[in-house]
Design an enzyme around this catalytic site. Structure first.
Site, PDB file in Angstrom:
ATOM      1  CG  HIS A 260      -2.072   0.912   1.125  1.00  0.00           C
ATOM      2  ND1 HIS A 260      -1.978   2.270   1.352  1.00  0.00           N
ATOM      3  CD2 HIS A 260      -3.361   0.671   0.774  1.00  0.00           C
ATOM      4  CE1 HIS A 260      -3.166   2.813   1.157  1.00  0.00           C
ATOM      5  NE2 HIS A 260      -4.025   1.870   0.808  1.00  0.00           N
ATOM      6  CG  ASP A 314      -8.378  -4.408  -2.620  1.00  0.00           C
ATOM      7  OD1 ASP A 314      -9.575  -4.217  -2.362  1.00  0.00           O
ATOM      8  OD2 ASP A 314      -7.665  -3.599  -3.229  1.00  0.00           O
TER       9      ASP A 314
HETATM   10  N1  ACO Z   1       4.037  -7.941  -4.223  1.00  0.00           N
HETATM   11  C1  ACO Z   1       5.381  -7.999  -4.398  1.00  0.00           C
HETATM   12  N2  ACO Z   1       6.184  -6.922  -4.314  1.00  0.00           N
HETATM   13  C2  ACO Z   1       5.603  -5.731  -4.077  1.00  0.00           C
HETATM   14  C3  ACO Z   1       4.213  -5.599  -3.886  1.00  0.00           C
HETATM   15  C4  ACO Z   1       3.427  -6.777  -3.966  1.00  0.00           C
HETATM   16  N3  ACO Z   1       2.102  -6.728  -3.826  1.00  0.00           N
HETATM   17  N4  ACO Z   1       3.908  -4.313  -3.659  1.00  0.00           N
HETATM   18  C5  ACO Z   1       5.055  -3.637  -3.717  1.00  0.00           C
HETATM   19  N5  ACO Z   1       6.102  -4.499  -3.973  1.00  0.00           N
HETATM   20  C6  ACO Z   1       7.518  -4.164  -4.090  1.00  0.00           C
HETATM   21  C7  ACO Z   1       7.823  -3.551  -5.451  1.00  0.00           C
HETATM   22  O1  ACO Z   1       8.139  -4.544  -6.401  1.00  0.00           O
HETATM   23  C8  ACO Z   1       8.996  -2.681  -5.113  1.00  0.00           C
HETATM   24  O2  ACO Z   1      10.132  -3.497  -4.990  1.00  0.00           O
HETATM   25  P1  ACO Z   1      11.609  -2.942  -5.349  1.00  0.00           P
HETATM   26  O3  ACO Z   1      11.873  -1.864  -4.345  1.00  0.00           O
HETATM   27  O4  ACO Z   1      12.472  -4.127  -5.180  1.00  0.00           O
HETATM   28  O5  ACO Z   1      11.510  -2.442  -6.752  1.00  0.00           O
HETATM   29  C9  ACO Z   1       8.665  -2.159  -3.731  1.00  0.00           C
HETATM   30  O6  ACO Z   1       7.791  -3.134  -3.152  1.00  0.00           O
HETATM   31  C10 ACO Z   1       7.940  -0.815  -3.734  1.00  0.00           C
HETATM   32  O7  ACO Z   1       6.865  -0.877  -4.659  1.00  0.00           O
HETATM   33  P2  ACO Z   1       6.095   0.403  -5.194  1.00  0.00           P
HETATM   34  O8  ACO Z   1       5.298   0.057  -6.401  1.00  0.00           O
HETATM   35  O9  ACO Z   1       7.026   1.559  -5.305  1.00  0.00           O
HETATM   36  O10 ACO Z   1       5.128   0.683  -3.979  1.00  0.00           O
HETATM   37  P3  ACO Z   1       3.871   1.582  -4.012  1.00  0.00           P
HETATM   38  O11 ACO Z   1       3.678   2.090  -2.653  1.00  0.00           O
HETATM   39  O12 ACO Z   1       3.907   2.569  -5.101  1.00  0.00           O
HETATM   40  O13 ACO Z   1       2.719   0.526  -4.416  1.00  0.00           O
HETATM   41  C11 ACO Z   1       0.747  -0.693  -4.594  1.00  0.00           C
HETATM   42  C12 ACO Z   1       1.540   0.335  -3.778  1.00  0.00           C
HETATM   43  C13 ACO Z   1       0.453  -0.147  -6.006  1.00  0.00           C
HETATM   44  C14 ACO Z   1      -0.578  -0.937  -3.888  1.00  0.00           C
HETATM   45  C15 ACO Z   1       1.555  -2.003  -4.698  1.00  0.00           C
HETATM   46  O14 ACO Z   1       1.882  -2.462  -3.419  1.00  0.00           O
HETATM   47  C16 ACO Z   1       0.834  -3.079  -5.499  1.00  0.00           C
HETATM   48  O15 ACO Z   1       0.922  -3.089  -6.738  1.00  0.00           O
HETATM   49  N6  ACO Z   1       0.124  -4.035  -4.798  1.00  0.00           N
HETATM   50  C17 ACO Z   1      -0.589  -5.094  -5.460  1.00  0.00           C
HETATM   51  C18 ACO Z   1      -1.954  -4.588  -5.970  1.00  0.00           C
HETATM   52  C19 ACO Z   1      -2.921  -4.322  -4.831  1.00  0.00           C
HETATM   53  O16 ACO Z   1      -3.101  -5.111  -3.925  1.00  0.00           O
HETATM   54  N7  ACO Z   1      -3.613  -3.145  -4.933  1.00  0.00           N
HETATM   55  C20 ACO Z   1      -4.598  -2.736  -3.945  1.00  0.00           C
HETATM   56  C21 ACO Z   1      -4.098  -1.614  -3.073  1.00  0.00           C
HETATM   57  S1  ACO Z   1      -5.272  -1.148  -1.849  1.00  0.00           S
HETATM   58  C22 ACO Z   1      -6.418  -0.205  -2.645  1.00  0.00           C
HETATM   59  O17 ACO Z   1      -6.154   0.423  -3.650  1.00  0.00           O
HETATM   60  C23 ACO Z   1      -7.809  -0.148  -2.130  1.00  0.00           C
END
Ligand code: ACO
Length: 378
Positions: A260, A314
């Site tokens: 998140h 979620d």
């Molecule tokens: N699984 C594996 N790795 C992850 C995940 C995940 N779900 N989420 C983040 N990471 C990792 C990224 O690969 C990245 O790794 P790195 O530093 O080695 O490159 C690091 O964590 C940071 O990721 P970002 O994308 O910069 O984090 P951000 O805060 O922007 O992303 C997000 C948040 C978009 C929700 C992300 O965690 C994601 O894509 N999750 C999966 C989709 C999801 O569950 N969405 C629902 C969110 S809740 C809502 O909207 C109601």
């Protein structure tokens, strides 16, 4: 003066707001200062919607009157039902919702947004009618008749009744009610911002909510819970969890329902939903999906927890909805029927001391380009 571009306006405040608060480090979510755990334990969606809209909890008379208003505005005009009947049954329910909300604005013109009484009625109509729209679309697309709302049922129970044709048991009713409470508001996200932008033009509330519904439709906002359920089904058994998750992480894929932008610990809503899912399973009987989910949660937390990646709202909501026999593509619409309370609270807040949103841009195009007659162009 040169401007700095902040992609996605990340970290840029666009309003002062007293509606909800998130502390992502400590996993705290509050509505009007009240912790989400307390609301989930003691409140109802109707009461929480009042709290979001009015800023305080209602007294008994205020709550009775609000519930009465919500109950008596659930019905849809037959022309709206006709409109829903004309929509393609293979279309997404979010698109049906957006179309119906925009159409509602033609039946209930609310152009004078300085009229507080009219604004209250618009809020009540929108909160009351959204579940009826979703349930009617669902039943009509599978060839059943739509069901009229039942005034003897509360908000959550009536929605499940209109959707499935059966009066839900108290555990199912409470589970949906809690889901609605948990999704009521979540500070300044894309759909809320979009609603506030539309509201800042003094557009009517139906237009505001149809903008917000449209924004929620995108896969980067609503919709991750559908993909969580798909993933759990794909995993198939508890024994497969370890290899599936490791395979995904080794190939740098994201695990749906984790991570998140704001929460760097377990989303407090995920914790509540996990309990809710466990309670439903006690009543409806065990399901391997839940056991798979718990194992996924354990393994992902072990691997990604040190990076601040934990289960989000979620992750368990899909299992709860599945237990309530809600079709997968209705998960995001349920988000919308809850979030409409937050969107409307933000709309009312925006109207106080409103200033139309008019950001700027950094122009990267050319200047003084001569007009080339068509016969000279390649
Ligand atoms: N699984 C594996 N790795 C992850 C995940 C995940 N779900 N989420 C983040 N990471 C990792 C990224 O690969 C990245 O790794 P790195 O530093 O080695 O490159 C690091 O964590 C940071 O990721 P970002 O994308 O910069 O984090 P951000 O805060 O922007 O992303 C997000 C948040 C978009 C929700 C992300 O965690 C994601 O894509 N999750 C999966 C989709 C999801 O569950 N969405 C629902 C969110 S809740 C809502 O909207 C109601």
């Amino acid at each position: 003066m040169p401007y700095e571009l902040i992609p996605g306006l990340e970290g840029v405040p666009i309003a002062e707001s007293a509606i909800s608060f998130v502390d992502g480090q400590n996993g705290i979510l509050e509505y009007r200062g009240i912790r989400i755990e307390e609301l989930a334990d003691h409140s109802t969606f109707e009461e929480t919607a009042y709290l979001l809209l009015k800023g305080v909890l209602p007294n008994p008379e205020e709550l009775d009157s609000f519930k009465y208003d919500l109950t008596h505005h659930r019905r849809l005009k037959y022309k709206i039902i006709d409109l829903i009947k004309c929509l393609p049954e293979h279309g997404h329910p979010m698109d049906a919702l957006q179309a119906a909300v925009a159409a509602l604005g033609m039946f209930y013109p609310a152009k004078d947004v300085t009229n507080e009484e009219e604004n209250y009625l618009s809020c009540v109509r929108l909160i009351a009618k959204l579940p009826t729209v979703i349930a009617a679309f669902e039943r009509l697309r599978i060839g059943d008749d739509h069901l009229l709302p039942r005034d003897d049922l509360g908000y959550a129970a009536n929605f499940l009744y209109m959707l499935t044709g059966e009066v839900p048991n108290p555990v199912s009713t409470k589970a949906l009610d809690v889901c609605l409470i948990l999704h009521g508001d979540h500070t300044m996200n894309a759909s809320t911002f979009s609603g506030r932008v539309t509201g800042s033009t003094l557009a009517d509330p139906y237009t505001v909510i149809s903008s917000a519904v449209g924004t929620l439709t995108g896969p980067l906002h609503g919709g991750a819970n559908e993909r969580v359920l798909q993933m759990l089904r794909e995993i198939g058994s508890v024994e497969n969890v370890q290899s599936y998750i490791e395979g995904k992480l080794d190939s740098k894929e994201r695990i749906m329902g984790f991570g998140h932008r704001v929460y760097k610990t377990k989303d407090p809503r995920a914790t509540i939903l996990q309990h809710m899912a466990a309670e439903l399973i006690e009543v409806h009987g065990p399901t391997e999906l839940y056991d798979i989910a718990v194992k996924v949660d354990e393994i992902v937390t072990e691997r990604l927890g040190p990076k601040g990646i934990y289960a989000n709202v979620d992750f368990y909501s899909g299992i709860v909805y599945d237990q309530l026999s809600i079709p997968q593509d209705a998960f995001t619409p349920i988000f919308a029927i809850a979030r409409v309370a937050g969107w409307l609270a933000h709309w009312l807040e925006q109207l106080i001391g409103n200033r139309i949103f008019r950001p700027t841009q950094i122009y990267t195009g050319q200047h003084n380009v001569p007009y080339l007659p068509i016969e000279q162009r390649d």
